[in-house]
Design a protein around this motif. Structure first.
Motif, PDB file in Angstrom:
ATOM      1  N   THR A  88       0.851  -1.187   0.000  1.00  0.00           N
ATOM      2  CA  THR A  88       0.000   0.000   0.000  1.00  0.00           C
ATOM      3  C   THR A  88       0.885   1.235   0.000  1.00  0.00           C
ATOM      4  OG1 THR A  88      -1.617   1.286   1.242  1.00  0.00           O
ATOM      5  CG2 THR A  88      -0.184  -0.128   2.528  1.00  0.00           C
ATOM      6  N   ASP A  89       0.402   2.300  -0.636  1.00  0.00           N
ATOM      7  CA  ASP A  89       1.113   3.570  -0.587  1.00  0.00           C
ATOM      8  C   ASP A  89       0.652   4.425   0.581  1.00  0.00           C
ATOM      9  OD1 ASP A  89       2.570   2.920  -2.803  1.00  0.00           O
ATOM     10  OD2 ASP A  89       1.177   3.870  -4.217  1.00  0.00           O
ATOM     11  N   ALA A  90      -0.370   3.934   1.305  1.00  0.00           N
ATOM     12  CA  ALA A  90      -0.887   4.707   2.445  1.00  0.00           C
ATOM     13  C   ALA A  90       0.143   4.734   3.563  1.00  0.00           C
ATOM     14  CB  ALA A  90      -2.180   4.068   2.950  1.00  0.00           C
ATOM     15  N   ALA A  91       0.189   5.842   4.296  1.00  0.00           N
ATOM     16  CA  ALA A  91       1.037   5.920   5.492  1.00  0.00           C
ATOM     17  C   ALA A  91       0.388   5.043   6.560  1.00  0.00           C
ATOM     18  CB  ALA A  91       1.150   7.356   5.966  1.00  0.00           C
ATOM     19  N   LEU A  92       1.159   4.093   7.086  1.00  0.00           N
ATOM     20  CA  LEU A  92       0.578   3.131   8.019  1.00  0.00           C
ATOM     21  C   LEU A  92       0.975   3.460   9.452  1.00  0.00           C
ATOM     22  CD1 LEU A  92       1.278  -0.169   6.051  1.00  0.00           C
ATOM     23  CD2 LEU A  92      -0.921   1.006   6.279  1.00  0.00           C
ATOM     24  N   GLN A  93      -0.010   3.458  10.344  1.00  0.00           N
ATOM     25  CA  GLN A  93       0.264   3.647  11.767  1.00  0.00           C
ATOM     26  C   GLN A  93       0.158   2.300  12.486  1.00  0.00           C
ATOM     27  OE1 GLN A  93      -2.371   6.900  12.768  1.00  0.00           O
ATOM     28  NE2 GLN A  93      -0.976   8.396  11.828  1.00  0.00           N
ATOM     29  N   PRO A  94       0.731   2.208  13.697  1.00  0.00           N
ATOM     30  CA  PRO A  94       0.818   0.909  14.366  1.00  0.00           C
ATOM     31  C   PRO A  94      -0.497   0.141  14.465  1.00  0.00           C
ATOM     32  CG  PRO A  94       2.185   2.500  15.524  1.00  0.00           C
ATOM     33  CD  PRO A  94       1.454   3.265  14.449  1.00  0.00           C
ATOM     34  N   LEU A  95      -1.620   0.836  14.769  1.00  0.00           N
ATOM     35  CA  LEU A  95      -2.895   0.122  14.897  1.00  0.00           C
ATOM     36  C   LEU A  95      -3.291  -0.521  13.571  1.00  0.00           C
ATOM     37  CD1 LEU A  95      -5.327  -0.606  16.682  1.00  0.00           C
ATOM     38  CD2 LEU A  95      -6.395   1.545  15.977  1.00  0.00           C
ATOM     39  N   ALA A  96      -3.054   0.206  12.464  1.00  0.00           N
ATOM     40  CA  ALA A  96      -3.386  -0.339  11.143  1.00  0.00           C
ATOM     41  C   ALA A  96      -2.508  -1.545  10.833  1.00  0.00           C
ATOM     42  CB  ALA A  96      -3.209   0.742  10.080  1.00  0.00           C
ATOM     43  N   VAL A  97      -1.214  -1.452  11.154  1.00  0.00           N
ATOM     44  CA  VAL A  97      -0.311  -2.572  10.890  1.00  0.00           C
ATOM     45  C   VAL A  97      -0.727  -3.778  11.728  1.00  0.00           C
ATOM     46  CG1 VAL A  97       2.079  -3.384  11.030  1.00  0.00           C
ATOM     47  CG2 VAL A  97       1.586  -1.056  10.235  1.00  0.00           C
ATOM     48  N   ALA A  98      -1.099  -3.526  12.998  1.00  0.00           N
ATOM     49  CA  ALA A  98      -1.530  -4.637  13.855  1.00  0.00           C
ATOM     50  C   ALA A  98      -2.763  -5.322  13.261  1.00  0.00           C
ATOM     51  CB  ALA A  98      -1.824  -4.120  15.266  1.00  0.00           C
ATOM     52  N   LYS A  99      -3.681  -4.540  12.687  1.00  0.00           N
ATOM     53  CA  LYS A  99      -4.881  -5.132  12.075  1.00  0.00           C
ATOM     54  C   LYS A  99      -4.522  -5.946  10.828  1.00  0.00           C
ATOM     55  CE  LYS A  99      -8.198  -1.753  13.817  1.00  0.00           C
ATOM     56  NZ  LYS A  99      -9.121  -0.650  13.484  1.00  0.00           N
ATOM     57  N   LEU A 100      -3.585  -5.422  10.017  1.00  0.00           N
ATOM     58  CA  LEU A 100      -3.146  -6.173   8.834  1.00  0.00           C
ATOM     59  C   LEU A 100      -2.496  -7.490   9.256  1.00  0.00           C
ATOM     60  CD1 LEU A 100      -1.603  -3.223   6.754  1.00  0.00           C
ATOM     61  CD2 LEU A 100      -3.743  -4.435   6.267  1.00  0.00           C
ATOM     62  N   LEU A 101      -1.648  -7.417  10.280  1.00  0.00           N
ATOM     63  CA  LEU A 101      -0.968  -8.630  10.743  1.00  0.00           C
ATOM     64  C   LEU A 101      -1.976  -9.635  11.305  1.00  0.00           C
ATOM     65  CD1 LEU A 101       2.196  -7.078  12.468  1.00  0.00           C
ATOM     66  CD2 LEU A 101       2.101  -8.247  10.250  1.00  0.00           C
ATOM     67  N   LYS A 102      -2.989  -9.110  12.002  1.00  0.00           N
ATOM     68  CA  LYS A 102      -4.007 -10.026  12.534  1.00  0.00           C
ATOM     69  C   LYS A 102      -4.711 -10.760  11.394  1.00  0.00           C
ATOM     70  CE  LYS A 102      -8.182 -10.604  15.262  1.00  0.00           C
ATOM     71  NZ  LYS A 102      -9.005 -11.283  14.262  1.00  0.00           N
ATOM     72  N   ALA A 103      -5.004 -10.033  10.319  1.00  0.00           N
ATOM     73  CA  ALA A 103      -5.672 -10.675   9.178  1.00  0.00           C
ATOM     74  C   ALA A 103      -4.788 -11.777   8.601  1.00  0.00           C
ATOM     75  CB  ALA A 103      -5.995  -9.625   8.117  1.00  0.00           C
ATOM     76  N   LEU A 104      -3.474 -11.530   8.550  1.00  0.00           N
ATOM     77  CA  LEU A 104      -2.564 -12.563   8.036  1.00  0.00           C
ATOM     78  C   LEU A 104      -2.444 -13.729   9.008  1.00  0.00           C
ATOM     79  CD1 LEU A 104       0.266 -10.371   6.470  1.00  0.00           C
ATOM     80  CD2 LEU A 104      -1.476 -11.719   5.276  1.00  0.00           C
ATOM     81  N   VAL A 105      -2.464 -13.439  10.305  1.00  0.00           N
ATOM     82  CA  VAL A 105      -2.415 -14.514  11.309  1.00  0.00           C
ATOM     83  C   VAL A 105      -3.650 -15.395  11.172  1.00  0.00           C
ATOM     84  CG1 VAL A 105      -2.557 -14.999  13.796  1.00  0.00           C
ATOM     85  CG2 VAL A 105      -0.913 -13.298  12.942  1.00  0.00           C
ATOM     86  N   ASP A 106      -4.808 -14.769  10.936  1.00  0.00           N
ATOM     87  CA  ASP A 106      -6.034 -15.551  10.768  1.00  0.00           C
ATOM     88  C   ASP A 106      -5.914 -16.507   9.580  1.00  0.00           C
ATOM     89  OD1 ASP A 106      -7.135 -14.289  12.937  1.00  0.00           O
ATOM     90  OD2 ASP A 106      -8.303 -12.841  11.764  1.00  0.00           O
ATOM     91  N   GLN A 107      -5.228 -16.045   8.520  1.00  0.00           N
ATOM     92  CA  GLN A 107      -5.048 -16.905   7.333  1.00  0.00           C
ATOM     93  C   GLN A 107      -3.990 -17.975   7.549  1.00  0.00           C
ATOM     94  OE1 GLN A 107      -4.100 -14.504   3.915  1.00  0.00           O
ATOM     95  NE2 GLN A 107      -6.134 -13.588   3.799  1.00  0.00           N
ATOM     96  N   GLU A 108      -2.860 -17.548   8.133  1.00  0.00           N
ATOM     97  CA  GLU A 108      -1.677 -18.416   8.195  1.00  0.00           C
ATOM     98  C   GLU A 108      -1.654 -19.328   9.416  1.00  0.00           C
ATOM     99  OE1 GLU A 108       0.949 -18.755   6.148  1.00  0.00           O
ATOM    100  OE2 GLU A 108       0.261 -17.332   4.622  1.00  0.00           O
ATOM    101  N   GLN A 109      -2.363 -18.934  10.477  1.00  0.00           N
ATOM    102  CA  GLN A 109      -2.439 -19.729  11.708  1.00  0.00           C
ATOM    103  C   GLN A 109      -1.070 -20.097  12.296  1.00  0.00           C
ATOM    104  OE1 GLN A 109      -5.507 -20.866  13.216  1.00  0.00           O
ATOM    105  NE2 GLN A 109      -6.378 -19.334  11.870  1.00  0.00           N
ATOM    106  N   PRO A 110      -0.170 -19.119  12.476  1.00  0.00           N
ATOM    107  CA  PRO A 110       1.100 -19.436  13.149  1.00  0.00           C
ATOM    108  C   PRO A 110       0.870 -19.614  14.650  1.00  0.00           C
ATOM    109  CG  PRO A 110       0.926 -17.074  12.809  1.00  0.00           C
ATOM    110  CD  PRO A 110      -0.294 -17.688  12.160  1.00  0.00           C
TER     111      PRO A 110
END
Lengths: 249, 312
Positions: A88-110
């Motif tokens: 993304t070209d959007a400026a990302l803040q920590p809460l947004a990054v945490a939400k993106l990572l959560k979405a990936l965790v839901d997919q990847e199940q580490p």
């Protein structure tokens, strides 16, 4: 067991940054960029856990602009098996990054997510704790030692006044401090191998995450400068100013 | 509207960082409540009740909260968070561990390391190791802040104590268990609260040589600190580290011995009132922030300085 490791592309730690004259931001044009040093420690730790037979797969993740692929290639050269860029070209803040990572965790199940404790650009020190909160997983921040035994992560963490050790039932989130390990030098053969490893690209939209910023930057300014000091010729010349201090106490 | 300050305390009472956080909270111009969670809460509550501007002290005890783990303390804060416009914590190791967990559960941003409050929604914070200052405006309904303790002086106490109210204990559902805690014991002042700090760098050469700093620290009533290089080399314990990713200090006097002055170290001490640097390298960057710089062999200069100060 799989681990997800988050990495951020930041201004290299040796660069002395400058503030733009319009006070809109720091000037990042033609500045050397590198992987955030704490994230390098996170990738190194995951790689070591894999080498010890604890982990079977290490997935490196980065969120940001297309050149973050270079950061992920570094992670792959250190030892990650594959990588995911949330582009993304959007400026990302920590809460947004945490939400993106959560979405990936839901997919990847580490079972384990390892992140640097803070990025050396915004110095926020938030993303790992926020991710743990969103997942409702236990957290161990500022780790200086990690063991994984019988479905638990035994983590020693640096706290004010000393150290404490937590036992986390997996899955869990760990953030790294400086003394967790010393990342290896990346070798040329490993850089070549990293080029062939899988790197998937997804977007915040495809993950269904709103990354709109919650904080607006009003301005970015230089810190106030310290007045120029003096050189003293010998120890005797230091005694007087220090004695004044002692008397004031 | 009201502000909630989350206190930090131990068996000996409130930690001074709590008072700095209350000072910051008062600048927002609202009632301030202080939450004390964990063991030994009563003594700490008495102290917090006397802080200027505090109108209520909330105390929560019980087994889930005794060791200050982030998960149960977050669960406790969430039971009362909707009553508050701001949640304020000191930017200590404990505050940094806890604040983002609370903010994420409230779906709000967290503003780290606030050094100045410009208006109810606008704050200054250092970025890039303090080489730039960002002014940020928050659009969230509840604002979660960690404040840099050195930027907010401690107020004198109020005449009348605020009332103390007990909160219901919460259940422990955390999957994190404290195994052990090893805290260093020291007769010296706490690093972040000390009026003077004597810090050593890689130039000290060994853990044994670090003891050379003790007589100087004694003479100055100072806490001992270290650069990252010295901590990494094993010369000093990790909780002595001053810098961008260690402790931020701003004492009246900072004496840097054998510290070259990497950007990351300067970020942690350059707001000190008076900085004295002793280094044998005349080009060391630490001299750029020093009020008094002495180019000398520290093994010669430090004992001489300690003797001269003790003799007076």
């Amino acid at each position: 067991m799989k681990a997800l490791v988050a990495t951020k592309r930041v201004v290299d730690y040796n660069v002395k940054i400058r503030v733009k004259s319009d006070q809109s931001d720091v000037d990042l044009a033609n500045v050397k960029m590198s992987m955030n040093p704490f994230d390098e420690i996170a990738i190194e730790e995951a790689t070591r856990l894999k080498e010890r037979g604890v982990l079977t797969e290490v997935v490196a993740v980065s969120c940001g602009i297309a050149p973050c692929q270079e950061t992920l290639r570094t992670a792959l050269a250190i030892g990650a098996d594959r990588a995911i860029l949330v582009q993304t070209d959007a400026a990302l803040q920590p809460l947004a990054v945490a939400k993106l990572l959560k979405a990936l965790v839901d997919q990847e199940q580490p079972q384990l997510v390892i992140l640097g404790k803070q990025a050396i650009d915004d110095d926020a020190n938030q993303t790992g704790q926020m991710l743990a909160a969103l997942l409702d997983w236990p957290q161990a921040t500022f780790a200086s030692h990690v063991d994984v035994v019988d479905g638990k992560a035994i983590v020693t963490r640096e706290i004010d006044g000393g150290l404490e050790t937590l036992s986390l039932t997996l899955p869990a989130v760990i953030t790294t401090d400086l003394r967790l390990n010393e990342p290896r030098y990346v070798t040329l053969p490993n850089i070549m191998k990293a080029k062939k490893k899988r790197l998937d690209i997804v977007t915040p939209d495809s993950l269904g995450i709103d990354v709109a910023p919650r904080l607006h930057t009003v301005k970015v300014t230089e810190p106030p400068a310290r007045p120029v000091g003096i050189r003293v010729p010998d120890v005797a010349a230091l005694v007087e100013p220090l004695k004044t201090h002692v008397k004031a106490a | 509207m009201t502000i909630l300050v989350i206190a930090e305390h131990d068996a000996t009472g409130l930690r001074s960082a709590t008072a700095n956080a209350v000072t910051a909270a008062r600048q927002l111009g609202m009632d301030v409540h202080v939450l004390i969670a964990g063991a030994h809460a009563s003594a700490a509550a008495q102290a917090a009740a006397h802080f200027l501007g505090v109108t209520r002290v909330l105390v929560a005890e019980g087994p889930a909260l005794v060791d200050g783990r982030a998960e149960p303390v977050t669960a406790l804060v969430l039971t009362i968070a909707s009553r508050y416009a701001y949640i304020v914590l000191p930017a200590t190791a404990a505050g940094k561990n806890l604040a983002p967990r609370i903010a994420a559960r409230l779906d709000v941003a967290q503003i780290s390391d606030v050094i100045a409050i410009e208006s109810p929604d606008t704050f200054q914070r250092p970025i890039y190791a303090g080489n730039a200052i960002a002014t940020v405006r928050s659009i969230d309904a509840i604002k979660v802040l960690t404040i840099r303790t050195t930027a907010f002086d401690i107020n004198p106490n109020a005449d009348e104590p605020a009332p103390i109210e007990a909160l219901l204990p919460i259940e422990d559902t955390s999957r994190a268990v404290l195994v052990r805690r090893e805290l260093a014991t020291s007769v010296r002042p706490e690093l972040t609260a000390a009026r003077a700090v004597v810090a050593g760098g890689r130039g000290m050469g060994s853990a044994d040589n670090f003891r050379l700093l003790e007589p100087l620290a004694d003479a100055l009533g100072a806490a001992l600190g270290a650069s990252r290089a010295a901590v990494d080399a094993g010369y000093a314990p990790n909780d002595w580290q001053v810098g961008q990713t260690g402790k931020i200090v701003a004492p009246q006097l900072y004496v840097a011995v054998g510290i070259s002055g990497a950007i990351q170290h300067l970020a942690g001490m350059k707001d000190s009132r008076m900085i004295v640097a002793i280094n044998k390298d005349p080009e060391a960057p630490v001299f750029g922030v020093a009020d008094f710089g002495l180019v000398a062999d520290l093994f010669d200069a430090v004992p001489k300085l300690s003797n001269a100060l003790s003799a007076t």
